[in-house]
Design a protein around this motif. Structure first.
Motif, short mmCIF file in Angstrom:
data_model
loop_
_atom_site.label_atom_id
_atom_site.label_comp_id
_atom_site.label_asym_id
_atom_site.label_seq_id
_atom_site.Cartn_x
_atom_site.Cartn_y
_atom_site.Cartn_z
N SER C 45 0.84 -1.21 0.00
CA SER C 45 0.00 0.00 0.00
C SER C 45 0.86 1.24 0.00
O SER C 45 0.49 2.27 -0.58
N THR C 65 -4.61 -4.21 4.67
CA THR C 65 -5.47 -4.11 3.49
C THR C 65 -6.24 -5.40 3.32
O THR C 65 -5.64 -6.47 3.27
N ASP C 84 -4.01 -2.28 -5.81
CA ASP C 84 -3.37 -2.68 -4.55
C ASP C 84 -4.14 -3.87 -3.99
O ASP C 84 -5.37 -3.81 -3.85
MG LIG Z 1 -1.81 -2.89 2.20
#
Ligand SMILES: [Mg+2]
Ligand SMILES: Nc1nc2c(ncn2[C@@H]2O[C@H](COP(=O)(O)OP(=O)(O)OP(=O)(O)O)[C@@H](O)[C@H]2O)c(=O)[nH]1
Lengths: 340, 478, 254
Positions: C45, C65, C84
């Motif tokens: 990220s 994430t 991502d």
């Molecule tokens: Mg991440």
């Protein structure tokens, strides 16, 4: 409105809570009892009769109606009614005293067996239920899985051929694999083999075997054998069994050149400042959790040491391949190591 | 996409059955062997390209910090102290800017707006609806929520960036194990301190479905940003007032911490209860990577967490506060017979509210505030003014100038509030249904109406039971 | 295999600045899709933020994430959509928490996959890298957290690494924006075919598995002659992966 007695309020409250508890407590609450009794039991009885016949015919035993009534724990009238119904639907044929499965009856029975064993496999691979609980849960679930459910479950599990006891799972076309192997009680001293099957009946013996922590897939080596006892080593531990228990465990003999690791220990006994090498993961860890451990680096040959202790003792963090990874004790105790 | 000929379809079926056969020939060591094989490749590659220049690494500082943070003696007290410190900074630090903002938005801008509306001849209902309803609710949310969040979030993000959260999960895992849950639930609960909806999405890190469901259902027990300000405000007004001014800060801090810790206790209890009944099952695996500590980039973290988290969350609060302000104004101005809808609702819930040691106003406020917890307090204030008929306001459903915390307290006391009401409100704010966003998120993540319902209703029932018991015991004593 | 020499002016702020435009969330009409994959907590990220100018949440714990995020940047007048992904330890498992990432890497058909690894834990990160290299022909290794590796006195020979892996290797410290311009340039060159990879294929697979793989992958190639990763599909079939069986039937990976 503002004049009431707190004691009365509390009393009413507790009375209501007790009532609610009686209604909804797990399994034996009135709500569940009423709900379960309203569900027709006939399907379950029919399927249980089919299964019973199927297992007995496989062992070349033939049952009569009395045998069935005696073996199954339902009331006699229900069973008789069901047997009549089954014979009307041509699931069984009654010849004289003997009850036999017809072709469609045996297909049906295979479907139940398939559902049962698939569910056991599912419990073993995807859930954390205790091994001793699998059978009972599958006994309930087998009546609820449709053919489509079973097929979906099977592909979700990667179309397994054997259940966690090593019993073959019938395919959706009704084919069934054979178990090849020799009972532990008949192996000569020094043989190395892999456990492929553990009979889950009779239950007393099965539970004893489980209590010993013996698992499908483990590699064993026969160390000693007399008429009263058989000793073998597996995953770093010694097991001594009576022949009757050993007879319920089947192994497939491995070729001569396999290395059998002795002096194994469990990761859980590693102390601070000691280092060790990973030898493998016990077969008791299956499915996703096994894969996850492998992905985290708990593979054969990896160096491991304790990185962090916990204020409450469990879990501990292990330093493996440069990273600190915390595992609970019950998992660490299933990772086999050799101390340096 | 591909258009298969019949031949191809046959071939594909053949491939699949071939793969099934081969799988059984290879046996169940397949995955083990493969993983070992890949790691063997990795080791060869690393041997060629990575060299350690000198043997003593700098892992040492990490190890030292870890030894303290996870030590038998210091592990738990440190966790507690850090929580206390963060909350203390939040409470103390938010006081001044909060007063300033409410002075500005409520005392200065609001009358100015009213004057402006009068000057351009706005009809009374539009003026009431927009300025007294929507504007006041929004202003209140900004004044009360912005300062604590602007302190709490950056502090929390600093801890998160440092690498403290996984250690909390590590320390607490044993308790989670005892209650049949997963240690990573500690991480999702921490996310829940910010926003329960975010906490629920974060449960995806828990890889077994049973434990994940437990984490989803219990996430509501960690106080979200919409509820911190309520706790802080009520604790300051009612609990802090019990002792001399110099100690009141400490006591209200203790009260807020007690509620937060109580939330954790409930979380463990409910997890335990669930895993013994409807979500029965053994705990499956737990594994947690503990990353090295990384000193946070202080200013950058503070900047981004204010910009991103605080403002975004604040924006959400405003978005919900505006229509809620409108609703409050509407229900106070729509009349059923001779009482307004609001008065009628409050009256009918008052009896039940009293039984719980609360009152009708609070219950109505919680119904109005289902979309967002942030607006509970402004709603309570507006409605209290309505029922008590305090004339400081400018009409029904209008919030009036609350230039100080003590003024808020005065209104509430005028509405019949006691210490019991305050404590039970704090408890009820901890134990009630999740906000609508969270409920929707639960549904999206579980894809099950049943579990969404359980997760939404279970906390309210608990809230009723707990406040009821507290009220009865309280009344028996006094 | 071509390895980009370390740019002499990598610290220079002007480096490629004219070619690069961070586009934030504006992901319409892109020319290429770039995936960010890697183990949890390796800085994906952070790399994402550095490339797009967005502010995805980052945090020092694995699993920050959990949903995929998209952003974009423009380089030399070509638009790249950057995705991502949540961190994964492996593509071989069937665990639910890794599904988002697994599916995107396997079926999202990114033009380039950026594999972000922790430079000081290279060996364990290679587990995933080697798996990804079985799937795709267009990947770059982003050797992130270089500042930490340096502090730990690790010396990484990126040339050898690139040669062994058969893909370009770019050392970065995403948090301090170091190495990001080079990464962007490499991604662009890969997307435009200026760098051609010859990805490493796993060698230490036991013989019986290797034979089974060959058998299966030969059969797969008969039906789908053009796919580059028949071996990986064979591997997943052996594992009994339901998704792969489905896509084999529909041919979606082609
Ligand atoms: Mg991440
Ligand atoms: N020192 C240093 N820290 C970095 C660097 N890149 C990232 N970090 C830090 O590493 C931590 C993890 O970064 P993230 O970007 O959240 O990692 P991620 O790969 O997205 O993690 P998941 O989403 O959990 O898979 C954060 O605390 C970052 O600040 C770097 O180059 N140097």
């Amino acid at each position: 409105m503002n004049t009431y007695n707190p004691i009365t309020a509390l009393a009413v409250f507790f009375a209501l809570s007790i009532l609610a508890f009686l209604f909804f407590r797990p399994y034996r609450g009135w709500f569940w009892l009423i709900r379960n009794s309203s569900v027709s039991n006939d399907k379950i009885v029919v399927e249980d009769v089919l299964k019973l016949l199927y297992h007995n015919e496989n062992a070349d035993k033939h049952l009569n109606i009395n045998d069935i009534i005696r073996t199954l724990k339902y009331n006699d009238r229900t069973i008789l009614e069901c047997i009549n119904k089954m014979s009307d639907h041509e699931l069984i044929s009654i010849q004289g005293d003997n009850v036999k499965l017809t072709q469609s009856g045996s297909d049906y029975a295979l479907r139940i067996v398939r559902a049962h064993r698939l569910w056991e496999k599912f419990l073993a691979e995807k859930t954390g239920f205790k091994e001793a609980e699998w059978h009972e849960r599958a006994e309930r679930m087998e009546h609820e899985l449709s053919k489509v459910d079973a097929d979906n479950l099977s592909s979700q599990l990667g179309n397994p051929q054997f259940d966690p006891h090593g019993d073959p799972i019938p395919t959706n076309t009704g084919k069934i694999a054979k178990i090849k192997g020799i009972p532990v009680s008949e192996l000569p001293i020094g043989t190395i083999g892999r456990i492929v099957h553990i009979k889950d009946k009779p239950e007393i013996i099965y539970k004893q075997i489980l209590a010993e922590n013996i698992h499908i897939g483990s590699v064993i080596r026969i160390m000693e054998k007399t008429s009263a006892r058989i000793e073998f080593h597996s995953e770093g531990e010694a097991f001594v069994l009576a022949p009757i228990m050993a007879g319920n465990i089947t192994v497939s003999v491995l070729e001569k050149d396999v290395v059998f690791e002795e002096n194994l220990a469990r990761l859980s006994i590693l102390k601070e400042n000691e280092t060790a090498k990973i030898i493998g993961i016990s077969k008791e860890i299956r499915g996703d959790s096994r894969r996850r451990l492998l992905d985290l680096g708990f593979v054969k040959g990896a160096e491991v040491q304790i990185d962090l202790m916990n204020p409450l003792g469990d879990p501990k963090a292990f330093l493996i391949k440069g990273t600190s990874i915390a595992l609970r004790k019950n998992q660490a105790s299933k990772i086999l190591i050799q101390k340096d | 996409m591909f258009n298969h000929t019949l031949m191809d379809t046959k071939k594909i079926d053949h491939i699949i059955s071939l793969s099934n056969d081969l799988r059984w020939q290879i046996g169940d060591e397949f995955h083990d062997n493969l993983a070992e094989g890949i790691y063997a490749d990795a080791a060869e590659i690393v041997k060629d390209s990575v060299h350690k220049k000198d043997e003593k690494g700098t892992f040492r500082i990490d190890a030292k910090i870890d030894k303290i943070i996870t030590s038998r003696i210091w592990g738990f007290p440190l966790m507690f102290l850090i929580l206390a410190f963060v909350l203390w900074l939040t409470i103390v630090g938010a006081n001044y800017p909060s007063a300033m903002l409410s002075g500005l938005l409520l005392d200065t801008v609001h009358p100015a707006l009213k004057g402006f509306a009068a000057a351009i001849g706005m009809p009374w209902w539009l003026d009431g609806f927009l300025i007294d309803g929507v504007y006041l609710a929004v202003a209140w949310v900004i004044a009360v929520m912005l300062p604590p969040m602007a302190i709490f979030f950056p502090l929390f993000t600093l801890l998160e960036d440092f690498g403290y959260l996984p250690r909390v999960a590590f320390n607490l895992d044993h308790l989670f194990k005892l209650s049949g849950a997963h240690g990573k639930q500690a991480l999702t609960m921490s996310m829940g301190f910010g926003c329960n909806a975010a906490g629920i999405v974060a449960t995806r890190i828990i890889d077994s479905p049973r434990e994940r469901l437990i984490a989803i259902i219990t996430n509501n027990f960690s106080l979200c940003n919409g509820r911190w300000p309520t706790q802080i405000l009520i604790a300051t007004i009612f609990v802090g007032a019990l002792v001399p001014a110099s100690y009141s800060g400490v006591l209200s801090l203790a009260a807020v911490i007690a509620i937060a810790v109580l939330g954790m206790v409930f979380m463990f209890l409910v997890s335990w209860g669930l895993s013994k009944t409807v979500l029965k099952g053994e705990v499956s695996t737990f594994n947690l990577e503990l990353p090295p500590y990384r000193p946070p980039r202080f200013w950058k973290t503070i900047y981004t967490s204010i910009i991103d988290r605080t403002l975004i969350v604040l924006w959400r609060a405003i978005v919900f506060a505006a229509p809620a302000g409108a609703v409050i104004w509407l229900i106070s101005n729509i009349y059923l017979g001779d009482a307004s809808l609001a008065a009628w609702l409050i009256d009918s819930l008052d009896g039940f509210g009293f039984l719980l040691g609360l009152n009708g106003v609070i219950l109505v406020a919680y119904i109005v505030a289902i979309p967002a917890n942030e607006i509970v307090i402004p709603t309570i204030l507006m409605l209290t003014v309505l029922v008590t008929g305090i004339s400081a306001g400018e009409g029904a459903g209008v919030m009036f100038e609350l230039d100080s915390v003590s003024a808020t307290g005065d209104i509430l006391r005028a509405g019949g509030w006691t210490l019991l009401t305050a404590i039970n409100l704090m408890l009820f704010s901890l134990l009630h249904n999740p906000c609508s966003t969270t409920i929707y998120t639960i549904y999206k993540e579980t894809k099950s109406l049943k579990w969404t319902l359980v997760a939404s209703i279970l906390p309210v029932i608990m809230g009723f039971v707990v406040t009821f018991l507290v009220a009865q015991i309280w009344r028996l004593w006094s | 295999m071509e390895v980009k020499p370390k740019s002499a002016c990598e610290t220079c702020a002007q480096f490629n600045a004219d070619g690069l435009k961070k586009l934030g969330v504006n992901t319409t009409d892109f020319d290429y899709v770039v995936a960010l994959a890697g183990n949890p907590n390796t800085g994906k990220s952070t790399v994402f933020n550095a490339m797009t100018g967005l502010r995805q949440h980052t945090g020092n714990w694995p699993g920050k994430t959990v949903t995929r995020a998209e952003g974009a940047f423009e380089y030399n007048r070509q638009k790249f959509k950057l995705v991502d992904l949540p961190g994964t330890y492996s593509l071989l498992s069937t665990s639910e928490d890794e599904e988002v990432a697994r599916n995107f890497i396997l079926f999202g058909k990114p033009s380039v996959t950026v594999i972000v690894v922790d430079a000081s834990r290279l060996e364990r990160n290679l587990n995933l890298v080697l798996q990804i290299l079985e799937i795709t022909n267009n990947a770059v290794l982003c050797l992130n957290l270089m500042d930490e590796a340096e502090r730990n006195n690790l010396e990484i020979d990126t040339r050898t690494l690139a040669r062994d892996l058969g893909i370009p290797v770019v050392p970065t410290s995403a948090r301090y924006n170091r190495g990001i311009p080079e990464l962007i340039q490499t991604v662009s060159e890969l997307a435009n075919g200026k760098i051609v990879c010859k990805p490493h294929r796993i060698k230490n697979i036991p013989k019986n598995i290797e034979q089974a793989l060959e058998k299966l992958s030969a059969e797969i190639k008969q039906v789908y002659p053009d796919i580059p990763n028949s071996r990986w599909i064979a591997l997943r079939l052996l594992e009994g992966d339901k998704n792969i069986i489905e896509t084999l039937k529909t041919g979606e990976f082609v």
